[in-house]
Design a protein around this motif. Sequence first.
Motif, PDB file in Angstrom:
ATOM      1  N   LEU A  27      38.856  17.735  23.068  1.00  0.00           N
ATOM      2  CA  LEU A  27      37.696  17.957  22.433  1.00  0.00           C
ATOM      3  C   LEU A  27      37.701  18.615  21.024  1.00  0.00           C
ATOM      4  CD1 LEU A  27      35.141  18.835  25.192  1.00  0.00           C
ATOM      5  CD2 LEU A  27      35.440  16.528  24.429  1.00  0.00           C
ATOM      6  N   GLY A  28      38.621  19.278  20.911  1.00  0.00           N
ATOM      7  CA  GLY A  28      38.520  20.286  19.831  1.00  0.00           C
ATOM      8  C   GLY A  28      38.615  19.391  18.541  1.00  0.00           C
ATOM      9  N   LEU A  29      39.176  18.221  18.389  1.00  0.00           N
ATOM     10  CA  LEU A  29      39.399  17.507  16.959  1.00  0.00           C
ATOM     11  C   LEU A  29      38.365  16.786  16.941  1.00  0.00           C
ATOM     12  CD1 LEU A  29      43.283  16.968  16.838  1.00  0.00           C
ATOM     13  CD2 LEU A  29      42.180  18.483  15.364  1.00  0.00           C
ATOM     14  N   THR A  30      37.711  16.234  17.903  1.00  0.00           N
ATOM     15  CA  THR A  30      36.424  15.474  17.925  1.00  0.00           C
ATOM     16  C   THR A  30      35.339  16.191  17.349  1.00  0.00           C
ATOM     17  OG1 THR A  30      37.222  14.226  20.012  1.00  0.00           O
ATOM     18  CG2 THR A  30      34.839  14.147  19.241  1.00  0.00           C
ATOM     19  N   ILE A  31      35.099  17.595  17.898  1.00  0.00           N
ATOM     20  CA  ILE A  31      34.313  18.445  17.369  1.00  0.00           C
ATOM     21  C   ILE A  31      34.330  18.614  15.834  1.00  0.00           C
ATOM     22  CG2 ILE A  31      33.350  20.917  17.307  1.00  0.00           C
ATOM     23  CD1 ILE A  31      34.256  20.898  20.087  1.00  0.00           C
ATOM     24  N   CYS A  32      36.073  18.815  15.421  1.00  0.00           N
ATOM     25  CA  CYS A  32      36.288  19.005  14.055  1.00  0.00           C
ATOM     26  C   CYS A  32      35.615  17.939  13.116  1.00  0.00           C
ATOM     27  CB  CYS A  32      37.555  19.161  13.920  1.00  0.00           C
ATOM     28  SG  CYS A  32      38.319  20.667  14.325  1.00  0.00           S
ATOM     29  N   LYS A  33      36.035  16.549  13.466  1.00  0.00           N
ATOM     30  CA  LYS A  33      35.507  15.372  13.015  1.00  0.00           C
ATOM     31  C   LYS A  33      34.015  15.153  12.604  1.00  0.00           C
ATOM     32  CE  LYS A  33      36.131  10.148  12.906  1.00  0.00           C
ATOM     33  NZ  LYS A  33      34.535   9.827  13.116  1.00  0.00           N
ATOM     34  N   ASP A  34      33.312  15.537  13.852  1.00  0.00           N
ATOM     35  CA  ASP A  34      31.673  15.485  13.833  1.00  0.00           C
ATOM     36  C   ASP A  34      31.179  16.548  12.677  1.00  0.00           C
ATOM     37  OD1 ASP A  34      31.913  13.260  15.787  1.00  0.00           O
ATOM     38  OD2 ASP A  34      31.266  14.740  17.492  1.00  0.00           O
ATOM     39  N   LEU A  35      31.838  17.669  12.943  1.00  0.00           N
ATOM     40  CA  LEU A  35      31.108  18.835  11.842  1.00  0.00           C
ATOM     41  C   LEU A  35      31.648  18.592  10.620  1.00  0.00           C
ATOM     42  CD1 LEU A  35      31.694  21.919  14.235  1.00  0.00           C
ATOM     43  CD2 LEU A  35      29.829  20.445  14.039  1.00  0.00           C
ATOM     44  N   VAL A  36      32.802  18.147  10.309  1.00  0.00           N
ATOM     45  CA  VAL A  36      33.000  17.891   8.888  1.00  0.00           C
ATOM     46  C   VAL A  36      32.334  16.838   8.485  1.00  0.00           C
ATOM     47  CG1 VAL A  36      34.899  17.032   7.394  1.00  0.00           C
ATOM     48  CG2 VAL A  36      35.579  18.777   9.266  1.00  0.00           C
ATOM     49  N   GLU A  37      32.171  15.681   8.904  1.00  0.00           N
ATOM     50  CA  GLU A  37      31.370  14.642   8.500  1.00  0.00           C
ATOM     51  C   GLU A  37      29.667  14.934   8.394  1.00  0.00           C
ATOM     52  OE1 GLU A  37      32.124  11.220  11.333  1.00  0.00           O
ATOM     53  OE2 GLU A  37      34.256  10.889  10.204  1.00  0.00           O
ATOM     54  N   LEU A  38      29.178  15.727   9.166  1.00  0.00           N
ATOM     55  CA  LEU A  38      27.867  16.275   8.968  1.00  0.00           C
ATOM     56  C   LEU A  38      27.702  16.858   7.899  1.00  0.00           C
ATOM     57  CD1 LEU A  38      26.931  17.631  12.499  1.00  0.00           C
ATOM     58  CD2 LEU A  38      25.791  15.998  11.338  1.00  0.00           C
ATOM     59  N   ASN A  39      28.988  17.511   7.248  1.00  0.00           N
ATOM     60  CA  ASN A  39      28.883  18.405   5.822  1.00  0.00           C
ATOM     61  C   ASN A  39      29.329  17.410   4.754  1.00  0.00           C
ATOM     62  OD1 ASN A  39      28.150  21.309   6.310  1.00  0.00           O
ATOM     63  ND2 ASN A  39      29.307  20.798   8.106  1.00  0.00           N
ATOM     64  N   LYS A  40      29.451  16.275   5.223  1.00  0.00           N
ATOM     65  CA  LYS A  40      29.769  15.023   3.950  1.00  0.00           C
ATOM     66  C   LYS A  40      30.989  15.479   3.255  1.00  0.00           C
ATOM     67  CE  LYS A  40      24.947  15.143   2.395  1.00  0.00           C
ATOM     68  NZ  LYS A  40      23.973  15.188   1.233  1.00  0.00           N
ATOM     69  N   GLY A  41      31.915  15.599   4.510  1.00  0.00           N
ATOM     70  CA  GLY A  41      33.422  15.596   4.149  1.00  0.00           C
ATOM     71  C   GLY A  41      34.162  14.517   5.076  1.00  0.00           C
ATOM     72  N   ARG A  42      35.566  14.729   4.996  1.00  0.00           N
ATOM     73  CA  ARG A  42      36.413  13.966   5.854  1.00  0.00           C
ATOM     74  C   ARG A  42      37.501  14.760   6.399  1.00  0.00           C
ATOM     75  NH1 ARG A  42      40.589  10.659   3.118  1.00  0.00           N
ATOM     76  NH2 ARG A  42      40.770  11.537   0.884  1.00  0.00           N
ATOM     77  N   ILE A  43      38.292  14.443   7.280  1.00  0.00           N
ATOM     78  CA  ILE A  43      39.276  14.797   7.939  1.00  0.00           C
ATOM     79  C   ILE A  43      40.276  13.831   8.344  1.00  0.00           C
ATOM     80  CG2 ILE A  43      38.354  14.970  10.414  1.00  0.00           C
ATOM     81  CD1 ILE A  43      39.590  17.643  10.853  1.00  0.00           C
ATOM     82  N   TRP A  44      41.605  14.251   8.038  1.00  0.00           N
ATOM     83  CA  TRP A  44      42.807  13.397   8.393  1.00  0.00           C
ATOM     84  C   TRP A  44      44.080  14.144   8.691  1.00  0.00           C
ATOM     85  CZ3 TRP A  44      41.096  14.265   3.579  1.00  0.00           C
ATOM     86  CH2 TRP A  44      42.180  14.404   2.647  1.00  0.00           C
ATOM     87  N   VAL A  45      45.060  13.594   9.370  1.00  0.00           N
ATOM     88  CA  VAL A  45      46.242  14.227   9.766  1.00  0.00           C
ATOM     89  C   VAL A  45      47.311  13.466   9.461  1.00  0.00           C
ATOM     90  CG1 VAL A  45      46.204  13.221  12.067  1.00  0.00           C
ATOM     91  CG2 VAL A  45      47.480  15.269  11.750  1.00  0.00           C
TER      92      VAL A  45
END
Length: 680
Positions: free
Chosen positions: A641-659
Amino acid sequence: MKQSLITFAICLFATLSFAQNAKIDSLTVRLAYQNQDSTKVETSLLLINELYDIQEYNKALLFIAQTSELSKTLNYDKGLAETSYKKALIFNNQNKTSDAVDNFEAARSYYSSLRDTLGVAKVNNNLGVIEIQRGNYKKGLENSLSAISIFEEKELKDDLSKAYNNLAEAYYNTNMFDKALQYNKKALSVREELDDLDGMKLSLKNLGLLYALKDDNRRSIDSYERMLTLLSADDTDIRGEIMPSLGRSYLAIDELEKASDYLREGLAYSRRQKNDLGILKSLNAFGELNINNRRYRLAENQLLEALKIARRLNNDEELLYNLRLNRDLDQKRGFYEDAFNWQNQYYELKERLDQEKLAKLNIEPRIEDEIANTVPLIDTIKNDNTATANPITDKPSKKDTLLIYGLIAGLVFITALLIFSYLKGSKDGKTVKTLSKSNKELTTKNLQLEEVNQVKDKLFSIVSHDLKDSISSIKAFLDLLKDGGISKEEFNDLIPELSENANNASSLLFNLLNWSKSQMQNLQPKPELFNIQEVFHIKMSLIEKKVSDKGIILIDESRREFVYADRSMLEIVIQNLITNAVKFTGKGDVITVSNQDYNGKVLICVEDTGIGISEENIKKLFNAKKNFTTTGTGNEKGTGLGLTICKDLVELNKGRIWVESTPNIGSKFFIELPKAELSE
């Protein structure tokens, strides 16, 4: 006047020397005319004692050899006992320890056959000293304890004070500080009766040290200051050593002015006397004082000089203290990479010293009871068997047990709260959707319900497997604890496992709580401007122990830069990414955290040289429905769940995450966030 005193001293010494030589000459002449019988043995023993007192060891050994031969011829056990004992004393003074032990044991055998309890007691006391010096504390305690009862019975104060000091040293070296205090106090009392200044100095010094170890700094100060009043002008080394110890005790009670005075005087005194140990102690304590006073440059110079001395002297205790102070200094200055390196060295040395202490703690906590059944000379000390129990060898305390039960209760409560929240969220979702009448809304509702069911299934899967495993393991430990089925070794072995299981459960709950909030769509960001470097520093400090245990190198390349986001959400994201990096790296791998300006936004990167991720698995990382998780290099478990949480929280803050990742080379996780508020 001064010249007259010197002349008087020379004359007195010459007179005493002449008298002693005259006595030796007289005994030698008498010995030459005596018959080969026990009387000659007794005269020879008197002569041997005189030669021993003036340290004429070679001559004494010649007479010992002759006297021993005559005693054997006469079957005179007393002569054999006394010559063996005196020979052992000489060998011990010459640092011929093995020869000394052999002769002490021979003397003990003769004394035992003669039923000479005092002779046996003196031998045992000397053997106790040797065994304690060798590090055989249990054997040393046995010998010294067996001697004490006889010395007390016969009121042999000098021998008794030495025996007390032997016991105090053995108890100190086995971390049984209460017992060490008890016997040092007894030794001090006897030495005061004897007006033995050297013995009083030793006992007061030991008491000062022991009180400081027990954080009883007021009594430590009293002992040290009383000792200083007894020192003469010739006690240069001990004065230079005590001054910094006294300064540290004042430092511990925040009397900084007195601490500074004693440390300054101690350092100057030790430098004049070229006393490296005194210099080392003074510099370390001065370093701590100047860190507290924010004189960082001065503290740095003092600690680096002390570091060199500690390593040259192989003084591990002072080195450990120095490494901790260097870590604190660089943390306060913001030099986190340097602080991390000091931390690594500190824990490495601390672990080694802890292992050495554990090895010493193999002595049974109530050793006097055991000795009472094996050594016949200590019947009178059976009542003195209140040695402080060693917490390592005792069963865990009731307090520890309650803490563990509390941990389990907390885990169960939070788990129940999660399940209730999800069921309630699911029910609320159903209620809202049933109000919709359009086919489109019904279709959406069905899709959402399906997702909720998947979420619920995953939640129950995690609770019933991963969380259950951790709690079951803790429960199994408690059952063993309750049944009394854990030995000392097993208890020590189970502690790291228990801690790891508790950490796993805590991590699982951390991610479950945050994921549940994001899935129930009730988590709204509260963005603000904050320094991203501060978040890095906080989160890196939380993993120092884990990084040190796994032998990972952590590099901080972050810089001061402001981000516009919900700080608490971003802290969750950073913690997950750094924890993941630690999870999938091993000894010698490197984790690097950094941030930079990128097209007017902040680009955050957590990079590692760990096991990497395949292209196929990268596609599963940010999708909770894929239920993707793998075991870390240290068998660490996860929820997926860790990275799913990261994705949700980053997108809530109008950002993006990738690897970006390559198997067996490493991974780079990137986060892009705004530097200022964005218009809708």
